[in-house]
Write a protein that holds these residues in place. Structure first.
Motif, mmCIF file in Angstrom:
data_model
loop_
_atom_site.group_PDB
_atom_site.id
_atom_site.type_symbol
_atom_site.label_atom_id
_atom_site.label_comp_id
_atom_site.label_asym_id
_atom_site.label_seq_id
_atom_site.Cartn_x
_atom_site.Cartn_y
_atom_site.Cartn_z
ATOM 1 N N GLY A 44 -5.671 13.196 0.754
ATOM 2 C CA GLY A 44 -5.301 14.606 0.759
ATOM 3 C C GLY A 44 -5.911 15.373 -0.403
ATOM 4 N N LYS A 45 -5.888 14.782 -1.595
ATOM 5 C CA LYS A 45 -6.473 15.432 -2.772
ATOM 6 C C LYS A 45 -7.980 15.596 -2.614
ATOM 7 C CE LYS A 45 -3.002 13.963 -6.096
ATOM 8 N NZ LYS A 45 -2.672 13.101 -7.216
ATOM 9 N N MET A 46 -8.634 14.579 -2.074
ATOM 10 C CA MET A 46 -10.086 14.667 -1.889
ATOM 11 C C MET A 46 -10.442 15.694 -0.815
ATOM 12 S SD MET A 46 -11.470 10.749 -2.417
ATOM 13 C CE MET A 46 -10.285 9.961 -1.324
ATOM 14 N N THR A 47 -9.663 15.729 0.263
ATOM 15 C CA THR A 47 -9.890 16.711 1.326
ATOM 16 C C THR A 47 -9.731 18.124 0.775
ATOM 17 O OG1 THR A 47 -9.108 15.157 3.011
ATOM 18 C CG2 THR A 47 -9.127 17.482 3.613
ATOM 19 N N ALA A 48 -8.678 18.343 0.008
ATOM 20 C CA ALA A 48 -8.441 19.667 -0.591
ATOM 21 C C ALA A 48 -9.578 20.042 -1.538
ATOM 22 C CB ALA A 48 -7.101 19.672 -1.323
ATOM 23 N N ALA A 49 -10.088 19.068 -2.291
ATOM 24 C CA ALA A 49 -11.189 19.338 -3.225
ATOM 25 C C ALA A 49 -12.450 19.754 -2.477
ATOM 26 C CB ALA A 49 -11.460 18.101 -4.082
ATOM 27 N N LEU A 50 -12.744 19.088 -1.363
ATOM 28 C CA LEU A 50 -13.917 19.469 -0.566
ATOM 29 C C LEU A 50 -13.767 20.884 -0.024
ATOM 30 C CD1 LEU A 50 -14.699 16.207 1.455
ATOM 31 C CD2 LEU A 50 -15.945 17.128 -0.507
ATOM 32 N N ARG A 51 -12.605 21.183 0.511
ATOM 33 C CA ARG A 51 -12.365 22.531 1.064
ATOM 34 C C ARG A 51 -12.475 23.593 -0.034
ATOM 35 N NH1 ARG A 51 -8.043 20.157 4.971
ATOM 36 N NH2 ARG A 51 -9.307 19.986 6.853
ATOM 37 N N LYS A 52 -11.929 23.285 -1.195
ATOM 38 C CA LYS A 52 -11.999 24.221 -2.321
ATOM 39 C C LYS A 52 -13.453 24.510 -2.692
ATOM 40 C CE LYS A 52 -10.796 24.665 -7.166
ATOM 41 N NZ LYS A 52 -10.818 23.828 -8.353
ATOM 42 N N ALA A 53 -14.298 23.491 -2.588
ATOM 43 C CA ALA A 53 -15.723 23.643 -2.919
ATOM 44 C C ALA A 53 -16.528 24.244 -1.765
ATOM 45 C CB ALA A 53 -16.300 22.286 -3.324
ATOM 46 N N GLY A 54 -15.852 24.537 -0.657
ATOM 47 C CA GLY A 54 -16.544 25.137 0.480
ATOM 48 C C GLY A 54 -17.326 24.147 1.327
ATOM 49 N N ILE A 55 -16.952 22.880 1.250
ATOM 50 C CA ILE A 55 -17.630 21.820 1.999
ATOM 51 C C ILE A 55 -16.826 21.514 3.266
ATOM 52 C CG2 ILE A 55 -18.443 19.429 1.931
ATOM 53 C CD1 ILE A 55 -19.930 21.274 -0.014
ATOM 54 N N ARG A 56 -17.507 21.476 4.396
ATOM 55 C CA ARG A 56 -16.839 21.152 5.663
ATOM 56 C C ARG A 56 -16.360 19.701 5.646
ATOM 57 N NH1 ARG A 56 -20.934 21.735 9.842
ATOM 58 N NH2 ARG A 56 -19.543 20.337 10.894
ATOM 59 N N VAL A 57 -15.178 19.489 6.175
ATOM 60 C CA VAL A 57 -14.606 18.138 6.254
ATOM 61 C C VAL A 57 -14.918 17.600 7.657
ATOM 62 C CG1 VAL A 57 -12.536 16.744 5.999
ATOM 63 C CG2 VAL A 57 -12.829 18.791 4.595
ATOM 64 N N THR A 58 -16.057 16.919 7.754
ATOM 65 C CA THR A 58 -16.552 16.392 9.022
ATOM 66 C C THR A 58 -16.010 14.982 9.255
ATOM 67 O OG1 THR A 58 -18.481 15.448 7.922
ATOM 68 C CG2 THR A 58 -18.694 17.711 8.768
ATOM 69 N N ARG A 59 -16.257 14.444 10.441
ATOM 70 C CA ARG A 59 -15.866 13.054 10.749
ATOM 71 C C ARG A 59 -16.503 12.088 9.754
ATOM 72 N NH1 ARG A 59 -17.923 14.130 15.669
ATOM 73 N NH2 ARG A 59 -19.333 12.376 15.457
ATOM 74 N N GLN A 60 -17.753 12.359 9.393
ATOM 75 C CA GLN A 60 -18.460 11.489 8.455
ATOM 76 C C GLN A 60 -17.776 11.497 7.087
ATOM 77 O OE1 GLN A 60 -19.889 13.877 10.357
ATOM 78 N NE2 GLN A 60 -21.210 12.714 11.745
ATOM 79 N N ARG A 61 -17.396 12.682 6.647
ATOM 80 C CA ARG A 61 -16.737 12.779 5.338
ATOM 81 C C ARG A 61 -15.330 12.192 5.387
ATOM 82 N NH1 ARG A 61 -19.870 17.837 4.822
ATOM 83 N NH2 ARG A 61 -21.470 17.318 3.277
ATOM 84 N N ILE A 62 -14.642 12.365 6.499
ATOM 85 C CA ILE A 62 -13.306 11.760 6.644
ATOM 86 C C ILE A 62 -13.403 10.243 6.523
ATOM 87 C CG2 ILE A 62 -11.432 11.332 8.297
ATOM 88 C CD1 ILE A 62 -11.883 14.271 9.257
ATOM 89 N N ALA A 63 -14.433 9.655 7.117
ATOM 90 C CA ALA A 63 -14.634 8.198 7.014
ATOM 91 C C ALA A 63 -14.869 7.801 5.563
ATOM 92 C CB ALA A 63 -15.799 7.761 7.893
ATOM 93 N N LEU A 64 -15.707 8.556 4.861
ATOM 94 C CA LEU A 64 -15.972 8.256 3.452
ATOM 95 C C LEU A 64 -14.708 8.388 2.615
ATOM 96 C CD1 LEU A 64 -17.815 7.608 1.071
ATOM 97 C CD2 LEU A 64 -18.394 10.053 0.982
ATOM 98 N N LEU A 65 -13.930 9.432 2.844
ATOM 99 C CA LEU A 65 -12.686 9.620 2.086
ATOM 100 C C LEU A 65 -11.714 8.474 2.323
ATOM 101 C CD1 LEU A 65 -11.988 13.456 2.495
ATOM 102 C CD2 LEU A 65 -13.376 12.274 0.768
ATOM 103 N N ALA A 66 -11.643 7.997 3.557
ATOM 104 C CA ALA A 66 -10.764 6.863 3.870
ATOM 105 C C ALA A 66 -11.200 5.619 3.100
ATOM 106 C CB ALA A 66 -10.769 6.597 5.373
#
Length: 141
Positions: A9-31
């Motif tokens: 959740g913290k990493m997802t929020a950080a990406l959104r704050k930076a204006g980065i789309r949270v794609t399936r690829q990024r969700i996999a990396l965050l997991a």
């Protein structure tokens, strides 16, 4: 499981704050980052994320890690004798032992070390703002 969910959740929020789309690829990396108990490098993270989402590119891994580091939710470690390795930020401070034979990274915390560092800094007229301790060791036989 709750800790992994909080870290994700913290990493997802950080990406959104930076204006980065949270794609399936990024969700996999965050997991993968959230569940890592070791200190993987970008290539290791890429390989692990590809198991969850085969379309993850190494460029996406590097770009995402860079943003997460800028946002303060991932630490980049440049341990001696190796490339950059990553871990999610922890609430509590810890230091590292690096096994020079195996490359294993072990986290540890010592109140004695923390107190001694504070005492030394204070005696020299300083306040500790940040420190990093890395012990490069070889297992006793």
């Amino acid at each position: 499981m709750g800790d992994e969910s909080d870290r994700t959740g913290k990493m997802t929020a950080a990406l959104r704050k930076a204006g980065i789309r949270v794609t399936r690829q990024r969700i996999a990396l965050l997991a993968v980052l959230a569940e890592a108990v070791d200190h993987p490098d970008a290539v290791e993270l890429h390989e692990r994320a590809k198991r969850l989402e085969p379309t993850v590119s190494l460029a996406t891994v590097y770009r995402t890690l860079s943003v997460l580091e800028e946002e303060g939710v991932v630490h980049r470690h440049s341990f001696q004798g190796g490339g950059a390795r990553f871990e999610t930020t922890h609430e509590d401070h810890h230091d590292h032992i690096l096994d020079i034979d195996t490359g294993e990274v072990i986290e540890f915390q010592s109140n004695k070390i923390e107190q001694l560092q504070e005492e030394i800094a204070r005696e020299l007229g300083y306040d500790v703002v940040h420190h990093r301790l890395e012990l490069y060791c070889r297992k006793k036989l």
